[in-house]
Motif scaffolding. Structure first.
Motif, mmCIF file in Angstrom:
data_model
loop_
_atom_site.group_PDB
_atom_site.id
_atom_site.type_symbol
_atom_site.label_atom_id
_atom_site.label_comp_id
_atom_site.label_asym_id
_atom_site.label_seq_id
_atom_site.Cartn_x
_atom_site.Cartn_y
_atom_site.Cartn_z
ATOM 1 N N LEU A 1 3.245 6.744 12.460
ATOM 2 C CA LEU A 1 3.800 5.459 12.036
ATOM 3 C C LEU A 1 4.676 5.613 10.800
ATOM 4 C CD1 LEU A 1 0.756 3.026 12.476
ATOM 5 C CD2 LEU A 1 2.574 3.574 14.110
ATOM 6 N N LYS A 2 4.326 6.558 9.955
ATOM 7 C CA LYS A 2 5.060 6.779 8.717
ATOM 8 C C LYS A 2 6.518 7.156 9.015
ATOM 9 C CE LYS A 2 2.891 9.312 5.810
ATOM 10 N NZ LYS A 2 2.327 10.527 5.152
ATOM 11 N N GLU A 3 6.704 8.107 9.936
ATOM 12 C CA GLU A 3 8.065 8.563 10.270
ATOM 13 C C GLU A 3 8.907 7.420 10.831
ATOM 14 O OE1 GLU A 3 10.356 11.981 12.942
ATOM 15 O OE2 GLU A 3 8.291 11.394 13.430
ATOM 16 N N LEU A 4 8.318 6.647 11.739
ATOM 17 C CA LEU A 4 9.055 5.548 12.351
ATOM 18 C C LEU A 4 9.359 4.458 11.327
ATOM 19 C CD1 LEU A 4 10.283 4.149 14.795
ATOM 20 C CD2 LEU A 4 8.001 3.305 15.391
ATOM 21 N N ASN B 1 8.491 0.919 20.731
ATOM 22 C CA ASN B 1 8.162 -0.506 20.650
ATOM 23 C C ASN B 1 6.674 -0.700 20.354
ATOM 24 O OD1 ASN B 1 8.888 -3.335 20.957
ATOM 25 N ND2 ASN B 1 7.752 -3.292 22.875
ATOM 26 N N HIS B 2 5.833 0.107 20.994
ATOM 27 C CA HIS B 2 4.379 0.009 20.770
ATOM 28 C C HIS B 2 4.034 0.302 19.317
ATOM 29 C CE1 HIS B 2 0.088 0.325 21.437
ATOM 30 N NE2 HIS B 2 0.105 1.548 20.925
ATOM 31 N N ARG B 3 4.657 1.319 18.727
ATOM 32 C CA ARG B 3 4.373 1.684 17.335
ATOM 33 C C ARG B 3 4.890 0.626 16.355
ATOM 34 N NH1 ARG B 3 5.181 8.330 17.120
ATOM 35 N NH2 ARG B 3 3.648 8.755 18.765
ATOM 36 N N LEU B 4 6.036 0.060 16.666
ATOM 37 C CA LEU B 4 6.562 -1.009 15.808
ATOM 38 C C LEU B 4 5.646 -2.227 15.838
ATOM 39 C CD1 LEU B 4 10.375 -0.730 16.626
ATOM 40 C CD2 LEU B 4 9.304 -0.313 14.403
ATOM 41 N N ARG B 5 5.050 -2.487 16.998
ATOM 42 C CA ARG B 5 4.089 -3.588 17.099
ATOM 43 C C ARG B 5 2.853 -3.287 16.239
ATOM 44 N NH1 ARG B 5 4.745 -7.330 21.222
ATOM 45 N NH2 ARG B 5 6.469 -6.919 22.658
ATOM 46 N N ARG B 6 2.439 -2.038 16.230
ATOM 47 C CA ARG B 6 1.293 -1.650 15.391
ATOM 48 C C ARG B 6 1.619 -1.865 13.915
ATOM 49 N NH1 ARG B 6 -0.610 4.237 16.683
ATOM 50 N NH2 ARG B 6 -2.018 3.743 14.942
ATOM 51 N N GLY C 1 15.502 8.510 19.912
ATOM 52 C CA GLY C 1 16.241 9.769 19.905
ATOM 53 C C GLY C 1 16.213 10.489 18.572
ATOM 54 N N GLU C 2 15.828 9.820 17.498
ATOM 55 C CA GLU C 2 15.841 10.435 16.165
ATOM 56 C C GLU C 2 14.451 10.815 15.662
ATOM 57 O OE1 GLU C 2 18.324 8.681 13.203
ATOM 58 O OE2 GLU C 2 19.637 7.746 14.680
ATOM 59 N N LEU C 3 13.418 10.493 16.425
ATOM 60 C CA LEU C 3 12.064 10.862 16.021
ATOM 61 C C LEU C 3 11.786 12.328 16.348
ATOM 62 C CD1 LEU C 3 10.099 7.708 17.223
ATOM 63 C CD2 LEU C 3 10.536 8.375 14.845
ATOM 64 N N SER C 4 10.949 12.964 15.547
ATOM 65 C CA SER C 4 10.605 14.364 15.808
ATOM 66 C C SER C 4 9.765 14.494 17.073
ATOM 67 C CB SER C 4 9.835 14.948 14.610
ATOM 68 O OG SER C 4 8.658 14.187 14.351
ATOM 69 N N GLU C 5 8.975 13.466 17.352
ATOM 70 C CA GLU C 5 8.139 13.460 18.546
ATOM 71 C C GLU C 5 8.908 12.833 19.701
ATOM 72 O OE1 GLU C 5 3.721 11.845 19.958
ATOM 73 O OE2 GLU C 5 4.486 11.439 17.946
ATOM 74 N N ASP C 6 8.741 13.418 20.886
ATOM 75 C CA ASP C 6 9.479 12.923 22.054
ATOM 76 C C ASP C 6 8.733 11.746 22.681
ATOM 77 O OD1 ASP C 6 11.227 12.619 24.122
ATOM 78 O OD2 ASP C 6 10.450 14.286 25.316
ATOM 79 N N ILE C 7 9.090 10.542 22.262
ATOM 80 C CA ILE C 7 8.522 9.343 22.878
ATOM 81 C C ILE C 7 9.676 8.438 23.328
ATOM 82 C CG2 ILE C 7 6.426 9.439 21.492
ATOM 83 C CD1 ILE C 7 7.595 7.122 19.826
ATOM 84 N N ILE D 1 0.818 -1.228 0.000
ATOM 85 C CA ILE D 1 0.000 0.000 0.000
ATOM 86 C C ILE D 1 0.847 1.272 0.000
ATOM 87 C CG2 ILE D 1 -1.925 -1.143 1.166
ATOM 88 C CD1 ILE D 1 -0.971 0.266 3.758
ATOM 89 N N GLY D 2 2.141 1.127 0.327
ATOM 90 C CA GLY D 2 3.005 2.301 0.372
ATOM 91 C C GLY D 2 3.055 2.916 1.764
ATOM 92 N N ILE D 3 4.240 3.237 2.219
ATOM 93 C CA ILE D 3 4.398 3.824 3.553
ATOM 94 C C ILE D 3 3.647 5.143 3.672
ATOM 95 C CG2 ILE D 3 6.094 4.877 5.120
ATOM 96 C CD1 ILE D 3 8.094 2.782 4.264
#
Length: 228
Positions: free
Chosen positions: A170-173, A202-207, A190-196, A161-163
Protein backbone atom coordinates in the motif's frame (compact mmCIF):
# COMPACT_ATOMS: atom_id res chain seq x y z
CA UNK A 1 -40.60 26.41 -49.53
CA UNK A 2 -41.31 24.06 -46.64
CA UNK A 3 -40.43 20.37 -46.81
CA UNK A 4 -44.14 19.51 -46.83
CA UNK A 5 -44.71 21.81 -49.82
CA UNK A 6 -41.76 20.23 -51.64
CA UNK A 7 -43.32 16.80 -51.15
CA UNK A 8 -46.65 17.99 -52.52
CA UNK A 9 -45.01 19.64 -55.52
CA UNK A 10 -43.25 16.39 -56.32
CA UNK A 11 -46.47 14.40 -55.99
CA UNK A 12 -48.34 16.83 -58.29
CA UNK A 13 -45.91 15.98 -61.08
CA UNK A 14 -46.95 12.35 -60.99
CA UNK A 15 -49.79 11.11 -63.21
CA UNK A 16 -52.50 9.38 -61.19
CA UNK A 17 -56.27 8.83 -61.52
CA UNK A 18 -57.55 10.00 -58.12
CA UNK A 19 -58.32 13.71 -58.19
CA UNK A 20 -59.32 14.21 -54.56
CA UNK A 21 -59.74 12.43 -51.26
CA UNK A 22 -63.39 11.66 -51.91
CA UNK A 23 -62.65 9.48 -54.92
CA UNK A 24 -63.49 5.84 -54.42
CA UNK A 25 -61.01 2.98 -54.68
CA UNK A 26 -62.40 0.83 -57.49
CA UNK A 27 -60.08 -2.09 -56.81
CA UNK A 28 -59.14 -2.35 -53.15
CA UNK A 29 -56.71 -5.21 -53.80
CA UNK A 30 -54.64 -3.19 -56.26
CA UNK A 31 -51.65 -1.60 -54.51
CA UNK A 32 -51.34 1.06 -57.21
CA UNK A 33 -54.92 2.20 -56.62
CA UNK A 34 -54.25 2.41 -52.88
CA UNK A 35 -51.07 4.38 -53.48
CA UNK A 36 -52.86 6.84 -55.72
CA UNK A 37 -55.59 7.28 -53.14
CA UNK A 38 -52.96 8.12 -50.51
CA UNK A 39 -51.34 10.58 -52.93
CA UNK A 40 -54.65 12.36 -53.47
CA UNK A 41 -55.37 12.30 -49.75
CA UNK A 42 -51.97 13.79 -48.93
CA UNK A 43 -52.35 16.56 -51.51
CA UNK A 44 -55.75 17.43 -50.11
CA UNK A 45 -55.19 17.14 -46.35
CA UNK A 46 -51.72 15.85 -45.61
CA UNK A 47 -48.53 17.40 -44.29
CA UNK A 48 -45.08 16.35 -43.14
CA UNK A 49 -42.77 18.21 -40.77
CA UNK A 50 -39.26 19.40 -41.56
CA UNK A 51 -37.09 16.36 -40.64
CA UNK A 52 -34.39 18.70 -39.36
CA UNK A 53 -36.75 19.59 -36.51
CA UNK A 54 -38.83 16.49 -35.77
CA UNK A 55 -40.56 13.53 -37.44
CA UNK A 56 -44.28 13.77 -38.10
CA UNK A 57 -46.47 12.99 -41.12
CA UNK A 58 -50.25 13.28 -40.96
CA UNK A 59 -53.53 13.14 -42.85
CA UNK A 60 -56.55 15.09 -41.56
CA UNK A 61 -59.88 13.29 -41.98
CA UNK A 62 -63.43 14.69 -41.80
CA UNK A 63 -64.86 11.73 -39.90
CA UNK A 64 -63.92 8.78 -37.73
CA UNK A 65 -65.04 6.42 -40.49
CA UNK A 66 -62.75 8.08 -43.01
CA UNK A 67 -59.83 7.89 -40.54
CA UNK A 68 -60.48 4.19 -39.93
CA UNK A 69 -60.60 3.49 -43.66
CA UNK A 70 -57.39 5.43 -44.19
CA UNK A 71 -55.66 3.52 -41.39
CA UNK A 72 -56.66 0.28 -43.08
CA UNK A 73 -55.09 1.40 -46.36
CA UNK A 74 -51.88 2.51 -44.64
CA UNK A 75 -51.69 -0.73 -42.66
CA UNK A 76 -51.94 -2.68 -45.92
CA UNK A 77 -48.41 -1.38 -46.63
CA UNK A 78 -47.16 -2.83 -43.29
CA UNK A 79 -47.12 0.54 -41.53
CA UNK A 80 -48.67 1.25 -38.13
CA UNK A 81 -50.44 4.64 -38.10
CA UNK A 82 -51.98 6.22 -35.02
CA UNK A 83 -55.06 8.41 -34.74
CA UNK A 84 -56.10 11.36 -32.61
CA UNK A 85 -59.04 13.76 -32.52
CA UNK A 86 -58.37 17.43 -33.20
CA UNK A 87 -61.10 20.08 -33.27
CA UNK A 88 -63.88 17.66 -34.30
CA UNK A 89 -61.66 16.16 -37.01
CA UNK A 90 -59.54 13.03 -36.98
CA UNK A 91 -55.80 12.92 -37.61
CA UNK A 92 -54.02 9.83 -38.88
CA UNK A 93 -50.30 10.18 -38.31
CA UNK A 94 -46.87 8.55 -38.33
CA UNK A 95 -44.00 9.59 -36.05
CA UNK A 96 -41.48 6.83 -36.67
CA UNK A 97 -38.77 8.08 -39.04
CA UNK A 98 -38.53 4.80 -40.97
CA UNK A 99 -42.30 4.67 -41.38
CA UNK A 100 -42.36 8.24 -42.71
CA UNK A 101 -39.58 7.40 -45.16
CA UNK A 102 -41.61 4.41 -46.37
CA UNK A 103 -44.71 6.58 -46.71
CA UNK A 104 -42.85 9.13 -48.84
CA UNK A 105 -41.83 6.28 -51.12
CA UNK A 106 -45.44 5.04 -51.27
CA UNK A 107 -46.50 8.59 -52.20
CA UNK A 108 -43.97 8.45 -55.08
CA UNK A 109 -42.08 11.40 -53.56
CA UNK A 110 -38.78 9.65 -54.14
CA UNK A 111 -36.62 12.77 -54.34
CA UNK A 112 -38.08 14.02 -51.06
CA UNK A 113 -37.64 10.58 -49.55
CA UNK A 114 -33.92 10.62 -50.42
CA UNK A 115 -33.54 14.07 -48.88
CA UNK A 116 -35.42 12.88 -45.80
CA UNK A 117 -33.12 9.85 -45.51
CA UNK A 118 -29.98 11.96 -45.83
CA UNK A 119 -31.16 14.27 -43.06
CA UNK A 120 -32.19 11.31 -40.89
CA UNK A 121 -28.81 9.60 -41.28
CA UNK A 122 -26.91 12.80 -40.47
CA UNK A 123 -29.11 13.40 -37.41
CA UNK A 124 -28.53 9.86 -36.17
CA UNK A 125 -24.77 10.24 -36.67
CA UNK A 126 -24.76 13.53 -34.74
CA UNK A 127 -26.85 11.98 -31.95
CA UNK A 128 -24.56 8.93 -31.74
CA UNK A 129 -21.47 11.15 -31.59
CA UNK A 130 -23.08 13.31 -28.90
CA UNK A 131 -23.96 10.21 -26.85
CA UNK A 132 -20.37 8.99 -27.11
CA UNK A 133 -19.04 12.40 -26.08
CA UNK A 134 -21.45 12.51 -23.13
CA UNK A 135 -20.42 9.01 -22.08
CA UNK A 136 -16.70 9.78 -22.35
CA UNK A 137 -17.19 13.06 -20.47
CA UNK A 138 -19.06 11.24 -17.70
CA UNK A 139 -16.33 8.59 -17.49
CA UNK A 140 -13.59 11.24 -17.34
CA UNK A 141 -15.49 13.13 -14.65
CA UNK A 142 -15.96 9.93 -12.66
CA UNK A 143 -12.25 9.05 -12.99
CA UNK A 144 -11.13 12.54 -11.94
CA UNK A 145 -13.49 12.58 -8.95
CA UNK A 146 -12.21 9.19 -7.82
CA UNK A 147 -8.57 10.29 -8.18
CA UNK A 148 -9.21 13.47 -6.18
CA UNK A 149 -10.89 11.47 -3.41
CA UNK A 150 -8.06 8.91 -3.35
CA UNK A 151 -5.44 11.67 -3.17
CA UNK A 152 -7.22 13.36 -0.26
CA UNK A 153 -7.48 10.04 1.59
CA UNK A 154 -3.76 9.34 1.16
CA UNK A 155 -2.86 12.89 2.19
CA UNK A 156 -4.93 12.40 5.36
CA UNK A 157 -3.15 9.11 6.11
CA UNK A 158 0.23 10.80 5.62
CA UNK A 159 -0.80 13.71 7.85
CA UNK A 160 -2.02 11.51 10.69
CA UNK A 161 0.16 8.39 10.89
CA UNK A 162 2.51 8.80 7.93
CA UNK A 163 2.61 6.77 4.73
CA UNK A 164 5.72 4.95 5.99
CA UNK A 165 3.57 3.05 8.51
CA UNK A 166 1.49 1.43 5.78
CA UNK A 167 2.19 -2.11 4.53
CA UNK A 168 4.73 -2.17 1.68
CA UNK A 169 2.18 -2.93 -1.05
CA UNK A 170 0.00 0.00 0.00
CA UNK A 171 2.90 2.32 0.74
CA UNK A 172 4.26 2.18 -2.84
CA UNK A 173 0.85 2.79 -4.39
CA UNK A 174 0.04 5.63 -1.96
CA UNK A 175 3.22 7.48 -2.88
CA UNK A 176 2.67 6.85 -6.59
CA UNK A 177 -0.87 8.21 -6.43
CA UNK A 178 0.40 11.39 -4.75
CA UNK A 179 3.03 11.77 -7.46
CA UNK A 180 0.55 11.00 -10.25
CA UNK A 181 -2.83 12.42 -9.14
CA UNK A 182 -4.20 12.41 -12.70
CA UNK A 183 -2.96 8.94 -13.71
CA UNK A 184 -5.47 6.24 -14.63
CA UNK A 185 -5.58 2.89 -12.84
CA UNK A 186 -3.92 1.28 -15.86
CA UNK A 187 -1.11 3.84 -15.79
CA UNK A 188 -0.58 3.30 -12.06
CA UNK A 189 -0.50 -0.45 -12.60
CA UNK A 190 2.27 -0.08 -15.17
CA UNK A 191 4.51 1.87 -12.77
CA UNK A 192 4.29 -0.42 -9.74
CA UNK A 193 7.18 -2.77 -8.98
CA UNK A 194 4.70 -5.60 -8.48
CA UNK A 195 2.84 -6.91 -11.51
CA UNK A 196 -0.82 -6.32 -10.69
CA UNK A 197 -3.62 -5.33 -13.02
CA UNK A 198 -6.13 -2.52 -13.02
CA UNK A 199 -8.50 -4.38 -10.68
CA UNK A 200 -5.65 -5.02 -8.22
CA UNK A 201 -4.77 -1.32 -8.16
CA UNK A 202 -8.41 -0.41 -7.61
CA UNK A 203 -8.68 -2.92 -4.74
CA UNK A 204 -5.63 -1.42 -2.98
CA UNK A 205 -6.89 2.13 -3.43
CA UNK A 206 -10.16 1.05 -1.82
CA UNK A 207 -8.17 -0.34 1.11
CA UNK A 208 -6.40 3.00 1.47
CA UNK A 209 -9.75 4.79 1.48
CA UNK A 210 -11.05 2.47 4.21
CA UNK A 211 -7.93 3.14 6.28
CA UNK A 212 -8.46 6.89 5.89
CA UNK A 213 -12.12 6.54 6.93
CA UNK A 214 -11.15 4.56 10.05
CA UNK A 215 -8.50 7.12 10.94
CA UNK A 216 -11.06 9.90 10.67
CA UNK A 217 -13.36 8.03 13.04
CA UNK A 218 -10.56 7.56 15.57
CA UNK A 219 -9.21 11.09 15.07
CA UNK A 220 -6.05 9.66 13.50
CA UNK A 221 -4.87 8.14 16.75
CA UNK A 222 -3.81 4.66 15.68
CA UNK A 223 -3.15 2.63 12.56
CA UNK A 224 -6.32 0.62 11.79
CA UNK A 225 -5.96 -3.13 12.14
CA UNK A 226 -7.52 -3.55 8.67
CA UNK A 227 -4.39 -2.08 7.12
CA UNK A 228 -2.21 -4.93 8.27
Amino acid sequence: MSFSSEVKEEIKKKCFTFKNRHSKITNGNDAEYRKEYLMAMFLDSGSVSDPEKFYHLEFVCDSKEEAEALCGIIESFDLKPKTSERKNRYVVYLKDSEAISSMLSILSAHRSMMRFENIRILKEMRENIQRQVNCETANISKTVSAAVRQTKDIEYIDKTIGIQRLPENLKELARLRLERPQATLTELSGELSEDIGKSGVNHRLRRLSRIADELRKSDGATLPSSSV
